[in-house]
Design an enzyme around this catalytic site. Structure first.
Site, mmCIF file in Angstrom:
data_model
loop_
_atom_site.group_PDB
_atom_site.id
_atom_site.type_symbol
_atom_site.label_atom_id
_atom_site.label_comp_id
_atom_site.label_asym_id
_atom_site.label_seq_id
_atom_site.Cartn_x
_atom_site.Cartn_y
_atom_site.Cartn_z
ATOM 1 N N TYR A 70 -79.401 -76.689 42.686
ATOM 2 C CA TYR A 70 -80.650 -76.519 41.739
ATOM 3 C C TYR A 70 -81.672 -77.188 41.906
ATOM 4 C CZ TYR A 70 -79.250 -80.045 38.316
ATOM 5 O OH TYR A 70 -79.113 -81.301 37.864
ATOM 6 N N CYS A 71 -83.037 -77.048 41.730
ATOM 7 C CA CYS A 71 -84.262 -77.881 41.690
ATOM 8 C C CYS A 71 -84.802 -77.694 40.388
ATOM 9 C CB CYS A 71 -85.223 -77.578 42.617
ATOM 10 S SG CYS A 71 -85.611 -75.902 42.823
ATOM 11 N N TRP A 72 -85.979 -77.726 40.358
ATOM 12 C CA TRP A 72 -86.916 -77.937 39.043
ATOM 13 C C TRP A 72 -86.653 -76.428 38.376
ATOM 14 C CZ3 TRP A 72 -88.047 -81.200 35.622
ATOM 15 C CH2 TRP A 72 -88.445 -82.644 36.152
ATOM 16 N N ALA A 79 -84.215 -75.351 45.840
ATOM 17 C CA ALA A 79 -83.007 -75.102 45.645
ATOM 18 C C ALA A 79 -82.663 -74.156 46.860
ATOM 19 C CB ALA A 79 -82.578 -74.526 44.367
ATOM 20 N N PHE A 100 -83.347 -76.257 36.635
ATOM 21 C CA PHE A 100 -83.126 -77.267 35.711
ATOM 22 C C PHE A 100 -83.930 -76.841 34.626
ATOM 23 C CE2 PHE A 100 -84.320 -81.300 33.486
ATOM 24 C CZ PHE A 100 -83.072 -81.374 33.058
#
Length: 137
Positions: A70-72, A79, A100
């Site tokens: 995952y990323c932001w 991601a 996130f």
């Protein structure tokens, strides 16, 4: 044609609820910067920025592990890039859609760089409000 597309999409994506429900056995990887990690991350996640995956993943993540990156959030394709790096190394990997942002907005626990853990109320625009209510999707 649509069946193949949607089946492939589900084979390569997951969401925060499914990650929270199936965390045992998953290696959840946060692919963001150290500053982002310190601001907040999924408890138990592994911090491995995208640029470091090719060089460090094999020493940190079992080759047979089910990896979720995952990323932001949905406005960031970090991601996707991280998932591509894991796929190039031969890992079974999925991207957590919503990132996130949606993890936090759905009310799941968030850990900060100093080890503090907090949980916010679910945003009713992203998750059902109230006890015992489920979206049943």
């Amino acid at each position: 044609m649509s069946v193949e597309y949607f089946a492939a999409k589900l084979a390569h994506e997951t969401d925060p609820s499914d990650v929270a429900a199936g965390r045992d056995g998953l290696v959840v990887v946060d692919s963001r910067s150290a500053e982002s990690w310190d601001q907040g991350h999924i408890p138990g996640a592994l911090h491995l920025p995208t640029a470091e995956i090719a060089g460090r993943a094999r020493s940190l993540v079992d080759r047979d592990a089910a990896v979720v990156v995952y990323c932001w959030g949905p406005g960031c394709n970090g991601a996707t890039r991280a998932a591509l790096e894991f796929a190039r190394l031969g890992y079974a990997v999925k991207e957590m859609i919503g990132g996130f942002e949606y993890w936090a907005r759905e009310g799941f626990a968030v850990e900060t760089g100093d080890g503090g853990v907090a949980r916010r109320s679910p945003d009713p625009l992203t998750a059902p409000a109230g006890d015992g209510i489920a979206c049943a999707c």
